[in-house]
Design a protein around this motif. Structure first.
Motif, mmCIF file in Angstrom:
data_model
loop_
_atom_site.group_PDB
_atom_site.id
_atom_site.type_symbol
_atom_site.label_atom_id
_atom_site.label_comp_id
_atom_site.label_asym_id
_atom_site.label_seq_id
_atom_site.Cartn_x
_atom_site.Cartn_y
_atom_site.Cartn_z
ATOM 1 N N LEU A 55 6.769 2.831 -9.225
ATOM 2 C CA LEU A 55 6.276 2.326 -10.511
ATOM 3 C C LEU A 55 4.749 2.279 -10.547
ATOM 4 O O LEU A 55 4.128 2.654 -11.550
ATOM 5 N N ALA A 56 4.156 1.831 -9.456
ATOM 6 C CA ALA A 56 2.699 1.738 -9.387
ATOM 7 C C ALA A 56 2.058 3.124 -9.454
ATOM 8 O O ALA A 56 1.024 3.302 -10.104
ATOM 9 N N ILE A 60 0.878 -1.167 0.000
ATOM 10 C CA ILE A 60 0.000 0.000 0.000
ATOM 11 C C ILE A 60 0.915 1.216 0.000
ATOM 12 O O ILE A 60 1.891 1.268 0.759
ATOM 13 N N ALA A 61 0.594 2.177 -0.871
ATOM 14 C CA ALA A 61 1.436 3.372 -1.003
ATOM 15 C C ALA A 61 0.563 4.605 -1.162
ATOM 16 O O ALA A 61 -0.606 4.510 -1.547
ATOM 17 N N ALA A 62 1.145 5.738 -0.878
ATOM 18 C CA ALA A 62 0.492 7.008 -1.177
ATOM 19 C C ALA A 62 0.504 7.200 -2.691
ATOM 20 O O ALA A 62 1.306 6.579 -3.396
ATOM 21 N N VAL A 63 -0.375 8.042 -3.192
ATOM 22 C CA VAL A 63 -0.442 8.227 -4.645
ATOM 23 C C VAL A 63 0.824 8.826 -5.230
ATOM 24 O O VAL A 63 1.057 8.726 -6.426
ATOM 25 N N ASP A 64 1.659 9.434 -4.389
ATOM 26 C CA ASP A 64 2.921 9.989 -4.890
ATOM 27 C C ASP A 64 4.032 8.939 -4.946
ATOM 28 O O ASP A 64 5.166 9.245 -5.315
ATOM 29 N N GLY A 65 3.711 7.690 -4.588
ATOM 30 C CA GLY A 65 4.684 6.616 -4.703
ATOM 31 C C GLY A 65 5.477 6.324 -3.444
ATOM 32 O O GLY A 65 6.402 5.523 -3.468
ATOM 33 N N ILE A 66 5.116 6.933 -2.340
ATOM 34 C CA ILE A 66 5.793 6.664 -1.068
ATOM 35 C C ILE A 66 5.117 5.455 -0.411
ATOM 36 O O ILE A 66 3.911 5.478 -0.167
ATOM 37 N N ASP A 98 11.463 -4.500 -3.459
ATOM 38 C CA ASP A 98 11.727 -3.191 -2.866
ATOM 39 C C ASP A 98 10.419 -2.392 -2.875
ATOM 40 O O ASP A 98 9.984 -1.940 -3.941
ATOM 41 N N PRO A 99 9.770 -2.221 -1.723
ATOM 42 C CA PRO A 99 8.493 -1.506 -1.691
ATOM 43 C C PRO A 99 8.573 -0.092 -2.269
ATOM 44 O O PRO A 99 7.618 0.370 -2.895
ATOM 45 N N ALA A 100 9.697 0.588 -2.096
ATOM 46 C CA ALA A 100 9.833 1.943 -2.642
ATOM 47 C C ALA A 100 9.830 1.924 -4.168
ATOM 48 O O ALA A 100 9.180 2.760 -4.808
ATOM 49 N N MET A 149 -3.027 0.426 -3.971
ATOM 50 C CA MET A 149 -2.654 -0.896 -3.490
ATOM 51 C C MET A 149 -2.103 -1.681 -4.666
ATOM 52 O O MET A 149 -2.693 -1.682 -5.746
ATOM 53 N N VAL A 150 -0.955 -2.299 -4.439
ATOM 54 C CA VAL A 150 -0.310 -3.112 -5.463
ATOM 55 C C VAL A 150 -0.411 -4.578 -5.036
ATOM 56 O O VAL A 150 -0.054 -4.921 -3.914
#
Length: 122
Positions: free
Chosen positions: A49-50, A25-31, A42-44, A92-93
């Motif tokens: 990419l997502a 799960i990430a913020a829309v800015d990719g964090i 690597d989640p970052a 969410m990826v």
């Protein structure tokens, strides 16, 4: 933010859908916010990419007038990567192997996304 509740949602999804291998799960800015993924992931990097994938897909949905984007799915030779919009605040990826049942994933994700949205908004 209740990180344990987010991880529990990701694990529930993994338990309910055969073939799910990694989740983020990430913020829309990719964090990245939280990940349930193998050490080789690597989640970052996945989050960045997502976020780019989601941004392009949102533009495509807007330009074509097809409504609000909900998800994108990348079909690869050895598996899948699905990116789901969680409102306008997060994404969410879901990564899966070749045995991932994409139809089951689509069915199981909507209530999970709704619960994750509530957790993030709290």
């Amino acid at each position: 933010m209740d990180f344990d509740a987010l991880i529990a949602e990701l694990r529930t999804l993994r338990d309910n859908v055969a073939g799910v291998t990694d989740t983020v799960i990430a913020a829309v800015d990719g964090i990245p916010i939280v990940a349930d993924a193998a050490k080789s992931i690597d989640p970052a990097e996945v989050s960045a990419l997502a976020a780019a994938n989601l941004g392009i897909a949102r533009q495509a949905a807007e330009v074509t007038g097809k409504g609000t984007l909900r998800q994108t799915v990348v079909f690869s030779s050895d598996g899948y990567m699905a990116v789901y919009a969680i409102d306008r605040m997060a994404l969410m990826v879901i990564m899966g192997d070749r045995q991932l049942n994409v139809g089951r994933l689509l069915f199981e994700c909507r209530p999970v996304i709704d619960r994750i949205s509530s957790i993030l908004a709290a």
